[in-house]
Design an enzyme around this catalytic site. Structure first.
Site, mmCIF file in Angstrom:
data_model
loop_
_atom_site.group_PDB
_atom_site.id
_atom_site.type_symbol
_atom_site.label_atom_id
_atom_site.label_comp_id
_atom_site.label_asym_id
_atom_site.label_seq_id
_atom_site.Cartn_x
_atom_site.Cartn_y
_atom_site.Cartn_z
ATOM 1 N N GLU A 181 1.050 -1.022 0.030
ATOM 2 C CA GLU A 181 0.255 -0.074 0.058
ATOM 3 C C GLU A 181 0.885 1.224 -0.018
ATOM 4 O OE1 GLU A 181 -3.253 0.034 2.945
ATOM 5 O OE2 GLU A 181 -3.301 -2.356 2.742
ATOM 6 N N SER A 185 -3.888 1.302 5.511
ATOM 7 C CA SER A 185 -5.297 1.638 5.717
ATOM 8 C C SER A 185 -5.404 1.698 7.300
ATOM 9 C CB SER A 185 -6.212 0.610 5.256
ATOM 10 O OG SER A 185 -6.075 -0.652 5.764
ATOM 11 N N ASP A 210 -1.138 0.048 -4.001
ATOM 12 C CA ASP A 210 -2.734 0.086 -3.600
ATOM 13 C C ASP A 210 -2.646 1.599 -2.829
ATOM 14 O OD1 ASP A 210 -5.031 0.434 -2.414
ATOM 15 O OD2 ASP A 210 -5.104 -1.815 -1.981
ATOM 16 N N HIS A 213 -5.633 4.875 0.464
ATOM 17 C CA HIS A 213 -5.749 5.915 1.240
ATOM 18 C C HIS A 213 -4.833 7.250 0.988
ATOM 19 C CE1 HIS A 213 -8.517 3.408 3.952
ATOM 20 N NE2 HIS A 213 -7.669 2.494 3.201
ATOM 21 N N LYS A 233 -13.016 6.302 -1.735
ATOM 22 C CA LYS A 233 -12.605 7.005 -0.444
ATOM 23 C C LYS A 233 -12.466 8.296 -0.528
ATOM 24 C CE LYS A 233 -11.369 2.505 1.298
ATOM 25 N NZ LYS A 233 -10.518 1.542 1.146
#
Ligand SMILES: *Cc1c(COP(=O)(O)O)cnc(C)c1O
Length: 380
Positions: A181, A185, A210, A213, A233
């Site tokens: 990520e 998250s 990813d 966020h 999001k």
């Protein structure tokens, strides 16, 4: 009379639920009406939410809502079929063009959700004979995609490019894929993308990130050739996307099962995302407000500077996290407890998320309540 099969199903479910309840890990749905400015009504009580991912407040923006309403009138409520049949509403081309441009990639492909994007894309990149290396704290849907791929799956220590490098060097898989990520998250910390990118380059491995966020909140230099993210999001709508070289995007259109065998997104959702992306570009002060709210809270409760709009407060025990969440809810503040298996055993927490829609006074009120109801109780 219920059949034996049904009776055994009910016993099976009751037994599993009882075990979850004993561990304080039972989850329930709570009908919640979200409203403007991070408001949420639950069980008749008006609360301020500090746990959704609507970082820029765009899901409630009047322009985003009217774009969705107009698209419903122009195109209908649903897509009618897979994108490869008749579900490729003209709004997709516009949305994908905007995403590719904003991410600095050649092309983009929108999926039904971020979860679908990950479980559909990873098996296109890796298969039997290959190896997938994931940060140990990567999202559940990256692990699900890795397992679906049939490749060997290995996790590396969180944000540890040296551990990754060692594992890559020890593998003789045909192809190596690395997943992480950009902003984690449940911890809110950022991945060391340049170090991870170097480890990948040395081992001739592909990196896929990813950005669920990060997108719209923190801009990061990202060396990954495959960048996925979500429209659910900061974008405030729904859907997932993958950005990368055009040839790879064309391969996904031909191979990604979660694109081919599922219906296109409803046109109102596409129109909402397009309008939200416009607001993201035109109003960068929204991201700055989300970040300054996170910073205000962190300072007030004595934490270091946040790396994103997500700030965790680790309470270890699931029951303590539930009690802390309930205490805040009595103060009119909605912060859901995060428990295993979403996070590792012994790291149950409150996960605070900050938004452009929060007023600084609300953030100060939250910090005060956390100090009184959670931190004071811990130190006593
Ligand atoms: C939420 C999330 C997803 C899934 O995105 P959806 O659009 O909600 O399906 C994927 N990865 C990460 C890191 C997430 O937090």
């Amino acid at each position: 009379m219920t059949s034996d099969a049904e009776a055994s199903l009910v016993r099976f479910a009751a037994h599993k639920l009882e075990a979850l309840g004993a561990d304080k890990l039972l989850r329930r749905l709570h009908p919640t009406q979200r409203g403007g400015d991070a408001g949420a009504t639950r069980g008749g009580a008006a609360l301020i939410s500090f746990c959704d991912n609507d970082y820029l407040g765009l899901s409630q923006h009047p322009d985003v809502k009217s774009a969705a309403a107009r698209a419903a009138m122009d195109y209908g409520a649903g897509a009618g079929a897979s994108r490869l049949i008749t579900g490729d509403c003209p709004l997709y081309a516009r949305l994908e063009g905007d995403l590719a441009q904003m991410k600095g990639c050649e092309a983009a492909l929108v999926f039904g959700s971020g979860y679908l994007a990950n479980i559909s894309t990873i098996p296109v990149l890796a298969g039997a004979g290959d190896a997938v290396f994931l940060d140990e704290r990567a999202h559940a849907c990256m692990f699900a995609g890795a397992r679906l791929s049939g490749a060997a799956v290995e996790s590396f220590a969180h944000n540890d490019a040296d551990d990754l490098r060692r594992r890559l060097a020890g593998s003789n898989a045909a192809r190596k894929l690395v997943l992480t990520e950009t902003v984690f998250s449940m911890d809110g910390d950022r991945a060391p993308l340049s170090a991870i990118g170097e480890a990948c380059a040395e081992a001739d491995a592909w990196l896929m990130t990813d950005d669920a966020h990060g997108f719209g909140v923190v801009a990061l230099d990202n060396p990954a050739p495959v960048q996925m993210g979500t429209l659910s999001k900061a974008v405030g709508a729904y859907g997932g996307y993958v950005c990368g070289p055009r040839a790879f995007i064309e391969l996904l259109i031909n191979r990604a099962r979660g694109l081919i065998y599922t219906t296109g997104l409803p046109p109102p959702v596409l129109a909402a995302a397009i309008e939200a992306l416009r607001l993201m570009r035109d109003e960068p002060e929204r991201a700055a407000r989300a970040m300054s709210n996170a910073a205000l809270f962190s300072t007030r409760i004595g934490l270091g500077a946040p790396q994103s709009a997500v700030v965790p407060l680790i309470l270890a025990d699931a029951e303590r996290a539930l009690q802390a969440s309930a205490a805040l809810e009595r103060e009119g503040l909605l912060v859901t407890a995060i428990r295993p298996p979403t996070v590792a055993v012994g790291t149950a927490r409150l996960r605070f998320s900050f938004s452009a829609a929060h007023a600084p006074e609300d953030v100060a009120r939250l910090a005060d309540a956390v100090t009184r109801c959670v931190l004071a109780e811990t130190s006593s």
